[in-house]
Design an enzyme around this catalytic site. Sequence first.
Site, PDB file in Angstrom:
ATOM      1  NE  ARG A  88     -12.245  11.932   6.964  1.00  0.00           N
ATOM      2  CZ  ARG A  88     -12.777  11.977   5.746  1.00  0.00           C
ATOM      3  NH1 ARG A  88     -11.993  11.996   4.679  1.00  0.00           N
ATOM      4  NH2 ARG A  88     -14.088  12.027   5.571  1.00  0.00           N
ATOM      5  CB  ILE A  89      -8.700  17.588   3.831  1.00  0.00           C
ATOM      6  CG1 ILE A  89      -7.655  16.891   2.944  1.00  0.00           C
ATOM      7  CG2 ILE A  89      -8.024  18.599   4.732  1.00  0.00           C
ATOM      8  CD1 ILE A  89      -6.901  17.834   2.046  1.00  0.00           C
ATOM      9  N   GLY A  90     -11.802  16.003   4.173  1.00  0.00           N
ATOM     10  CA  GLY A  90     -12.836  15.241   3.479  1.00  0.00           C
ATOM     11  C   GLY A  90     -14.161  15.957   3.459  1.00  0.00           C
TER      12      GLY A  90
ATOM     13  N   GLY B  28      -9.525  11.695   0.893  1.00  0.00           N
ATOM     14  CA  GLY B  28      -9.966  10.357   0.529  1.00  0.00           C
ATOM     15  C   GLY B  28      -9.703  10.034  -0.932  1.00  0.00           C
TER      16      GLY B  28
ATOM     17  NE  ARG C 170     -11.147  16.933  -3.149  1.00  0.00           N
ATOM     18  CZ  ARG C 170     -12.249  16.188  -3.092  1.00  0.00           C
ATOM     19  NH1 ARG C 170     -12.380  15.269  -2.158  1.00  0.00           N
ATOM     20  NH2 ARG C 170     -13.219  16.360  -3.953  1.00  0.00           N
TER      21      ARG C 170
ATOM     22  CG  ASP D 260     -24.887  15.546   1.809  1.00  0.00           C
ATOM     23  OD1 ASP D 260     -25.677  14.798   2.389  1.00  0.00           O
ATOM     24  OD2 ASP D 260     -23.666  15.326   1.750  1.00  0.00           O
TER      25      ASP D 260
ATOM     26  CG  HIS E 169      -1.838  -1.201   1.239  1.00  0.00           C
ATOM     27  ND1 HIS E 169      -1.522  -2.339   1.933  1.00  0.00           N
ATOM     28  CD2 HIS E 169      -3.029  -1.433   0.632  1.00  0.00           C
ATOM     29  CE1 HIS E 169      -2.497  -3.238   1.751  1.00  0.00           C
ATOM     30  NE2 HIS E 169      -3.410  -2.711   0.971  1.00  0.00           N
TER      31      HIS E 169
END
Length: 238
Positions: A88-90, A21, A25, A207, A6
Site C-alpha cells: 500500500r502506498i498512501g 488509494g 494515482r 500533515d 470490483h
Amino acid sequence: MSASLHVPENADIAERVLMPGDPLRAKYIAENYLDDARLINDIRAMYGYTGFYEGTEITVQASGMGIPSMGIYSYELFEDHDVKYAIRIGTAGSIKSDAKLSQIVFATSASTTSNYQSEFQIDGHLAPVADISLLTAAIAVAQKDGLNFMSGNVLTEESFYSSKSSHERYKHWKRLGISAIEMETAALYINAAYHGVKALSMLTITDNIETGEKLSVSERETGLDKMIKLALSTISSM
C-alpha cells in the site's frame, strides 16, 4: 458477492501489486513509471494497470478510501488472483510532534478502531503486521537512497471526521506509541494474513495533527514520487 463487481476474474494481475488509494494515482504511476502499461480494470473507475518496472511485471490497482474499500479490493486480488506481494502506498497524518512532513512511515503493525477482523471468526484480537521481508527490503532501499523514514505501529481509523478534538481523539493512542493515522492498512494486513500474501504499507506524512503543519500541493507530489519509487524498487526486488 461476485469478484467481477470490483476486480474482473480474467484481469491480468501480476504477482506483485502496488495499491494506492486514489485511482488517478494508479493512472499516474502507470503512465510515468511503468513500461508497456495496459489498463486491466476500470470498473467503477477504480483503475488498475499492469506493466513493467525495470523488467519486473507489476500491477497497480487502486484500493479506494477506507477499510471497506481496501477490504474488498485486496480480498478479491488475493482470493481470485495469484498475488504474492502487495504494498500500500498512501498518505497519513502524524500525531508525533517531532515527525517531519514528507517523512515516510513503514507500518510495522496496524492498530484499528474498526471491527473488520470479526468477520474472520476469531476469539480474540488479531495484531495485523507487515511482512518482514518486504519491510527489510524497503528499509535497505530507503537507507541507500538517503530517504527520511521511520517505522512503527499506525492507527487505521474507520471514520475520517469526529465530534472530538484531535487532542481528545488521539491522546491515548499517542501514549501507546502510535506514529501515524490512516484508513486502510489494517484491512490490507488482515486480508494478507488470511491469504498468505506478503504485505507492507508505506505512508507519506502529509500533515502533522499535533503541530498543524501541512504539505503544499507541490510538496505533496514531490514526497509521493519518492515513495512511489521506493515502493517500486522494493517490490521489484522480491
